[in-house]
Design a protein around this motif. Structure first.
Motif, PDB file in Angstrom:
ATOM      1  N   TYR A 275     -49.918 -73.783  66.488  1.00 38.09           N
ATOM      2  CA  TYR A 275     -50.372 -74.606  65.352  1.00 38.09           C
ATOM      3  C   TYR A 275     -51.867 -74.379  65.100  1.00 38.09           C
ATOM      4  CZ  TYR A 275     -50.123 -79.017  62.601  1.00 38.09           C
ATOM      5  OH  TYR A 275     -50.126 -79.966  61.623  1.00 38.09           O
ATOM      6  N   ASP A 276     -52.648 -74.402  66.191  1.00 43.93           N
ATOM      7  CA  ASP A 276     -54.099 -74.182  66.086  1.00 43.93           C
ATOM      8  C   ASP A 276     -54.420 -72.758  65.634  1.00 43.93           C
ATOM      9  OD1 ASP A 276     -54.506 -76.761  66.968  1.00 43.93           O
ATOM     10  OD2 ASP A 276     -54.910 -76.191  69.048  1.00 43.93           O
ATOM     11  N   LEU A 277     -53.607 -71.821  66.087  1.00 49.47           N
ATOM     12  CA  LEU A 277     -53.838 -70.406  65.781  1.00 49.47           C
ATOM     13  C   LEU A 277     -53.906 -70.161  64.277  1.00 49.47           C
ATOM     14  CD1 LEU A 277     -53.960 -67.498  67.048  1.00 49.47           C
ATOM     15  CD2 LEU A 277     -51.485 -67.417  66.726  1.00 49.47           C
ATOM     16  N   LEU A 278     -53.113 -70.927  63.524  1.00 50.49           N
ATOM     17  CA  LEU A 278     -53.052 -70.746  62.077  1.00 50.49           C
ATOM     18  C   LEU A 278     -54.009 -71.684  61.334  1.00 50.49           C
ATOM     19  CD1 LEU A 278     -49.246 -70.194  61.951  1.00 50.49           C
ATOM     20  CD2 LEU A 278     -50.938 -68.583  61.095  1.00 50.49           C
ATOM     21  N   ASN A 279     -54.926 -72.307  62.111  1.00 55.22           N
ATOM     22  CA  ASN A 279     -55.965 -73.140  61.494  1.00 55.22           C
ATOM     23  C   ASN A 279     -55.345 -74.309  60.722  1.00 55.22           C
ATOM     24  OD1 ASN A 279     -58.743 -73.467  61.372  1.00 55.22           O
ATOM     25  ND2 ASN A 279     -58.907 -72.531  59.353  1.00 55.22           N
ATOM     26  N   LEU A 280     -54.360 -74.935  61.336  1.00 60.27           N
ATOM     27  CA  LEU A 280     -53.654 -76.037  60.697  1.00 60.27           C
ATOM     28  C   LEU A 280     -54.077 -77.376  61.271  1.00 60.27           C
ATOM     29  CD1 LEU A 280     -50.082 -74.475  60.758  1.00 60.27           C
ATOM     30  CD2 LEU A 280     -51.673 -74.505  58.831  1.00 60.27           C
ATOM     31  N   ILE A 281     -53.991 -78.417  60.452  1.00 57.00           N
ATOM     32  CA  ILE A 281     -54.241 -79.775  60.908  1.00 57.00           C
ATOM     33  C   ILE A 281     -53.114 -80.681  60.404  1.00 57.00           C
ATOM     34  CG2 ILE A 281     -56.749 -79.498  61.020  1.00 57.00           C
ATOM     35  CD1 ILE A 281     -56.907 -81.086  58.360  1.00 57.00           C
ATOM     36  N   THR A 282     -53.123 -81.915  60.883  1.00 60.65           N
ATOM     37  CA  THR A 282     -52.091 -82.885  60.517  1.00 60.65           C
ATOM     38  C   THR A 282     -52.722 -84.113  59.875  1.00 60.65           C
ATOM     39  OG1 THR A 282     -50.696 -82.201  62.370  1.00 60.65           O
ATOM     40  CG2 THR A 282     -50.259 -84.363  61.421  1.00 60.65           C
ATOM     41  N   TYR A 283     -52.137 -84.556  58.768  1.00 63.31           N
ATOM     42  CA  TYR A 283     -52.469 -85.889  58.268  1.00 63.31           C
ATOM     43  C   TYR A 283     -51.181 -86.704  58.239  1.00 63.31           C
ATOM     44  CZ  TYR A 283     -50.706 -85.211  53.432  1.00 63.31           C
ATOM     45  OH  TYR A 283     -49.913 -85.021  52.331  1.00 63.31           O
ATOM     46  N   GLY A 344     -61.094 -96.062  52.803  1.00 60.96           N
ATOM     47  CA  GLY A 344     -61.948 -95.347  51.846  1.00 60.96           C
ATOM     48  C   GLY A 344     -61.158 -94.874  50.639  1.00 60.96           C
ATOM     49  N   VAL A 345     -61.774 -94.918  49.465  1.00 59.66           N
ATOM     50  CA  VAL A 345     -61.155 -94.401  48.242  1.00 59.66           C
ATOM     51  C   VAL A 345     -61.847 -93.085  47.908  1.00 59.66           C
ATOM     52  CG1 VAL A 345     -60.679 -94.806  45.808  1.00 59.66           C
ATOM     53  CG2 VAL A 345     -60.610 -96.720  47.427  1.00 59.66           C
ATOM     54  N   GLU A 346     -61.081 -91.998  47.937  1.00 55.91           N
ATOM     55  CA  GLU A 346     -61.654 -90.655  47.802  1.00 55.91           C
ATOM     56  C   GLU A 346     -61.109 -89.940  46.565  1.00 55.91           C
ATOM     57  OE1 GLU A 346     -64.000 -89.882  49.727  1.00 55.91           O
ATOM     58  OE2 GLU A 346     -63.759 -91.141  51.506  1.00 55.91           O
ATOM     59  N   GLY A 347     -61.945 -89.056  46.016  1.00 50.32           N
ATOM     60  CA  GLY A 347     -61.574 -88.303  44.820  1.00 50.32           C
ATOM     61  C   GLY A 347     -61.122 -86.882  45.117  1.00 50.32           C
ATOM     62  N   LYS A 348     -61.168 -86.048  44.080  1.00 50.05           N
ATOM     63  CA  LYS A 348     -60.612 -84.695  44.165  1.00 50.05           C
ATOM     64  C   LYS A 348     -61.355 -83.773  45.129  1.00 50.05           C
ATOM     65  CE  LYS A 348     -58.514 -84.608  39.549  1.00 50.05           C
ATOM     66  NZ  LYS A 348     -58.452 -83.932  38.244  1.00 50.05           N
ATOM     67  N   GLU A 349     -62.623 -84.079  45.425  1.00 46.74           N
ATOM     68  CA  GLU A 349     -63.406 -83.190  46.282  1.00 46.74           C
ATOM     69  C   GLU A 349     -63.338 -83.565  47.757  1.00 46.74           C
ATOM     70  OE1 GLU A 349     -64.893 -80.335  45.193  1.00 46.74           O
ATOM     71  OE2 GLU A 349     -63.756 -80.902  43.403  1.00 46.74           O
ATOM     72  N   TYR A 350     -62.604 -84.617  48.079  1.00 47.29           N
ATOM     73  CA  TYR A 350     -62.538 -85.039  49.479  1.00 47.29           C
ATOM     74  C   TYR A 350     -61.782 -84.007  50.314  1.00 47.29           C
ATOM     75  CZ  TYR A 350     -61.326 -87.617  53.704  1.00 47.29           C
ATOM     76  OH  TYR A 350     -61.183 -87.999  55.017  1.00 47.29           O
ATOM     77  N   VAL A 351     -62.395 -83.570  51.422  1.00 52.64           N
ATOM     78  CA  VAL A 351     -61.760 -82.630  52.349  1.00 52.64           C
ATOM     79  C   VAL A 351     -61.030 -83.426  53.422  1.00 52.64           C
ATOM     80  CG1 VAL A 351     -62.131 -80.769  54.017  1.00 52.64           C
ATOM     81  CG2 VAL A 351     -63.517 -80.867  51.931  1.00 52.64           C
ATOM     82  N   VAL A 352     -59.733 -83.254  53.481  1.00 53.86           N
ATOM     83  CA  VAL A 352     -58.895 -84.014  54.410  1.00 53.86           C
ATOM     84  C   VAL A 352     -59.186 -83.581  55.851  1.00 53.86           C
ATOM     85  CG1 VAL A 352     -56.516 -84.567  55.073  1.00 53.86           C
ATOM     86  CG2 VAL A 352     -57.101 -84.249  52.664  1.00 53.86           C
ATOM     87  N   LEU A 353     -59.279 -84.571  56.742  1.00 49.20           N
ATOM     88  CA  LEU A 353     -59.566 -84.303  58.149  1.00 49.20           C
ATOM     89  C   LEU A 353     -58.332 -84.566  59.007  1.00 49.20           C
ATOM     90  CD1 LEU A 353     -63.089 -85.985  58.409  1.00 49.20           C
ATOM     91  CD2 LEU A 353     -62.563 -83.565  58.026  1.00 49.20           C
TER      92      LEU A 353
END
Length: 364
Positions: A275-283, A344-353
């Motif tokens: 999972y990490d190898l492909l630079n993936l994250i989970t939300y 938090g209320v986020e718009g189109k530029e928010y980078v998901v963590l």
């Protein structure tokens, strides 16, 4: 996002044993080459304790984890790039995966035949590297013959492609994989369109004996020293993992691992590292109907993350409501997080963590 990893290696290195441990679908494990003729596919969940913690708090009707698809691909031998053994099938199957899990034998056992008659992880690695490089070289030469006339006629895009293909050809002829080649972002995008085998990220799995658990034997040390920069290496005992996978109860598995001084199974480590190898994250999304994990590329902005759920979510994106995982755990509910000012209320530029718990607002 569909994520697929191909398990590869020389015959009798433990590929099918490893696959059997990963999946409820069973590949025939036998002590001779080519017992896996058609690729076997198994879907496994990505272990994530956060999902269990959210389940306790939300008490949803169902819980849906994120998954990885593993493909057990027929063993490779010298000459596969020219069709030896099951080479053509192997090479066709490997084109379809996102990452390569390369199993390398790092144990001695006179009862398990080695296709080359010796145990040498570096030589094994080089056999597969060479075959994939030769196949890529063949693909590149064919592409060059197609674009050279257009490039000579003055077509700028063809000239750019030809220059890059010539560099790739030289790199392959020097015995190097494409993923080690220095490229601009623009070139990387173009190379991705070529679907070259040695451009795929790789994870090396050193298959060791039970006696070597908890330490690195000389075979593993040599392998680690000889992999390219950026490649990942983990060690596990495939035969032991097969035993663990047959234990039905989680508590029983935990006790089994403790007996061997292990904190987690090698398979959990393999799945997470893939999972990490492909630079993936989970939300996560969390509600009474379901608590669910979603796979995205690191760096995705909120609309892209929403699009993983449904394309309409991305097209009609208005905003994202975001709660950090630790805040959700600390305050125990969405309402409590709101009251504490942790939503938090986020718009189109928010980078998901990684670990964000999200709710999307969108226009249909």
């Amino acid at each position: 996002m569909g994520l697929k990893c191909g398990i590869v290696g020389l015959p009798n290195v433990g590929k099918s044993t490893l696959f059997n441990s990963l999946s409820t679908g069973k590949a025939e494990a036998a002590n001779f080459p080519f017992c896996t003729i058609e690729p076997n596919v198994g879907v496994v969940t990505v272990p994530d304790e956060r999902l269990s913690e959210l389940e306790k708090l939300v008490n949803p009707e169902k819980v849906i984890p994120t998954v990885i698809e593993f493909v057990d691909i027929a063993g490779l031998v010298k000459g596969a790039s020219k069709g030896e053994g099951l080479g053509n099938q192997f090479l066709a199957n490997i084109r379809e995966v996102d990452a390569i899990v390369h199993v390398v034998r790092c144990f001695d056992d006179g009862n398990v035949v080695h296709v080359e008659g010796r145990v040498d992880p570096i030589a094994d690695k080089e056999v597969i590297d060479a075959e994939l490089q030769l196949k890529d070289l063949d693909s590149v030469e064919k592409r060059i013959s197609k674009v050279v006339k257009q490039a000579k006629s003055g077509d700028k895009e063809s000239k750019k492609a030809l220059d890059l293909l010539e560099k790739i050809k030289t790199h392959l002829e020097s015995g190097q994989n494409i993923r080690t080649m220095e490229m601009s972002q623009e070139d990387k995008k173009l190379v991705d369109e070529f679907f070259l085998l040695t451009n795929k990220p790789v994870l090396y799995v050193a298959n060791i004996s039970e006696e070597d658990l908890g330490s690195e034997n000389e075979y593993v040390k040599k392998l680690r020293e000889n992999v390219e920069e950026g490649a990942k290496v983990i060690s596990l005992c495939a035969s032991l993992e097969s035993q663990i996978s047959e234990l039905g109860d989680e508590e029983e598995k935990k006790m089994f691992l403790e007996e061997y001084g292990l904190k987690e199974s090698g398979l959990d480590k393999l799945i997470r590292t893939s999972y990490d190898l492909l630079n993936l994250i989970t939300y996560f999304t969390a509600g009474k109907k379901e608590v669910r994990a979603w796979t995205i590329q690191k760096g995705f902005k909120a609309p892209q993350a929403a699009g993983v759920i449904h394309s309409d979510f991305e097209k009609g994106f208005i905003r994202a409501e975001v709660i950090k995982y630790n805040d959700y755990i600390n305050y125990k509910s969405e309402n409590a997080c709101k009251e504490a000012g942790k939503l938090g209320v986020e718009g189109k530029e928010y980078v998901v963590l990684d670990g964000d718990i999200m709710h999307f607002r969108f226009n249909v």
